[in-house]
Write an enzyme that holds these catalytic residues in place. Structure first.
Site, mmCIF file in Angstrom:
data_model
loop_
_atom_site.group_PDB
_atom_site.id
_atom_site.type_symbol
_atom_site.label_atom_id
_atom_site.label_comp_id
_atom_site.label_asym_id
_atom_site.label_seq_id
_atom_site.Cartn_x
_atom_site.Cartn_y
_atom_site.Cartn_z
ATOM 1 N N ARG A 47 4.177 -30.025 4.151
ATOM 2 C CA ARG A 47 4.094 -30.152 5.613
ATOM 3 C C ARG A 47 3.486 -28.894 6.229
ATOM 4 O O ARG A 47 2.622 -28.966 7.112
ATOM 5 C CB ARG A 47 5.480 -30.408 6.195
ATOM 6 C CG ARG A 47 5.468 -30.706 7.687
ATOM 7 C CD ARG A 47 6.876 -30.884 8.220
ATOM 8 N NE ARG A 47 6.892 -31.520 9.527
ATOM 9 C CZ ARG A 47 8.011 -31.798 10.190
ATOM 10 N NH1 ARG A 47 9.189 -31.513 9.668
ATOM 11 N NH2 ARG A 47 7.944 -32.373 11.378
ATOM 12 N N ASN A 49 5.398 -25.483 1.524
ATOM 13 C CA ASN A 49 5.601 -26.918 1.307
ATOM 14 C C ASN A 49 4.433 -27.701 1.892
ATOM 15 O O ASN A 49 3.596 -27.166 2.628
ATOM 16 C CB ASN A 49 6.948 -27.382 1.877
ATOM 17 C CG ASN A 49 7.042 -27.272 3.389
ATOM 18 O OD1 ASN A 49 6.217 -27.819 4.129
ATOM 19 N ND2 ASN A 49 8.064 -26.565 3.873
ATOM 20 N N GLN A 97 0.817 -1.206 0.000
ATOM 21 C CA GLN A 97 0.000 0.000 0.000
ATOM 22 C C GLN A 97 0.855 1.262 0.000
ATOM 23 O O GLN A 97 0.341 2.362 -0.174
ATOM 24 C CB GLN A 97 -0.945 0.004 1.213
ATOM 25 C CG GLN A 97 -2.062 -1.023 1.119
ATOM 26 C CD GLN A 97 -3.033 -0.933 2.284
ATOM 27 O OE1 GLN A 97 -2.650 -0.582 3.403
ATOM 28 N NE2 GLN A 97 -4.283 -1.265 2.034
ATOM 29 N N ARG A 133 -6.451 -23.974 10.569
ATOM 30 C CA ARG A 133 -7.338 -22.929 10.049
ATOM 31 C C ARG A 133 -8.534 -23.437 9.251
ATOM 32 O O ARG A 133 -9.516 -22.715 9.082
ATOM 33 C CB ARG A 133 -6.523 -21.988 9.155
ATOM 34 C CG ARG A 133 -5.338 -21.332 9.840
ATOM 35 C CD ARG A 133 -5.764 -20.271 10.813
ATOM 36 N NE ARG A 133 -4.626 -19.521 11.334
ATOM 37 C CZ ARG A 133 -4.738 -18.416 12.052
ATOM 38 N NH1 ARG A 133 -5.933 -17.920 12.329
ATOM 39 N NH2 ARG A 133 -3.661 -17.803 12.509
ATOM 40 N N ARG A 182 -2.923 5.597 3.887
ATOM 41 C CA ARG A 182 -3.425 4.229 4.053
ATOM 42 C C ARG A 182 -3.883 3.944 5.478
ATOM 43 O O ARG A 182 -4.565 2.957 5.726
ATOM 44 C CB ARG A 182 -2.353 3.218 3.652
ATOM 45 C CG ARG A 182 -1.159 3.165 4.607
ATOM 46 C CD ARG A 182 -0.165 2.098 4.227
ATOM 47 N NE ARG A 182 1.012 2.136 5.096
ATOM 48 C CZ ARG A 182 1.955 1.219 5.118
ATOM 49 N NH1 ARG A 182 1.870 0.172 4.308
ATOM 50 N NH2 ARG A 182 2.990 1.322 5.911
#
Length: 234
Positions: free
Chosen positions: A179, A177, A94, A188, A161
């Protein structure tokens, strides 16, 4: 493979995706379990599952993906970048990008309520109007006139901003990766209170599970009562 020929190994390979085969090969190197007398009758899927079940997930770090994710909010990326190990990020700045024409991500819980959405939209529009006004006013600040053009631009966008909301849409490049992605999905993917995390988890899973199905065989997408999705570890 040159390595196998040099050691006179005959690897009994099963049909699988290249990414999953790399995981298997990496695991077998750890034990030199190639060929007659050294190799079990496990398929690639079974072998990779055994590695995961045993907690031998370092071999999953050999396969990586790079994604360009857009249409997400900065609220989402603020949470995302907390995942550091096995991840790399490059996000829209930004400071260098003019956000005068910015888009905004509407949470479903707000969009489904007309009165709430109207107030939310009004607040967003006011913030964007103020952003544009600040860009103009800070740009005409006499104190900045002595700065270089590059630093003057950085300064005015940094100041302006500060009024933009977390709902501001952004773009981010993610490299991770397998893992690290498995850990991200576990932490999540099924958060009922975070629709954006769940949705991005499901989208990423659909990509990686096609290219490395054995590495992500213990995850599944489930529909929620509100017609959204979550990613569940079996």
């Amino acid at each position: 493979m040159t390595f196998l020929k040099e050691h006179s190994f005959n690897w009994k390979r099963s049909q699988c995706e290249p990414a999953d085969e790399l995981v298997e090969a990496s695991g077998r190197v750890c034990y030199m379990s190639f060929g007659d007398g050294r190799q079990s009758d496990k398929t690639n899927k079974e072998y990779v599952k055994h590695l995961i079940d045993q907690g031998h997930e370092s071999v999953l770090e050999h396969i990586n993906w790079t994604f360009i994710v857009s249409g997400v909010s900065r609220a989402f990326t603020h949470q995302l970048v907390r995942h550091r190990v096995g991840f790399a990020y490059s996000q829209l700045s930004q400071q260098y990008h003019d956000e005068s024409e910015a888009c905004f991500v509407v949470p479903p819980s707000i969009r489904c309520c007309p009165k709430t959405f109207s107030k939310w939209q009004e607040s967003i529009e006011n913030n964007l109007t103020l952003y544009k006004k600040l860009i103009y006013e800070v740009n005409n600040d006499e104190l900045l006139c002595h700065s270089s053009k590059k630093e003057r631009l950085r300064d005015l966008r940094s100041a302006s901003r500060s009024v933009l909301p977390n709902a501001t849409e952004t773009k981010i490049v993610i490299t991770a990766n397998a893992r690290a992605l498995r850990h991200f999905f576990t932490m999540r993917g099924a958060l009922e209170g975070d629709w954006e995390m769940r949705e991005v988890s499901c989208e990423l899973f659909q990509i990686v599970s096609k290219e490395a199905p054995a590495a992500f065989q213990d995850f599944i997408i489930k529909e929620m009562p509100n017609n959204s999705r979550k990613l569940v570890k079996l």
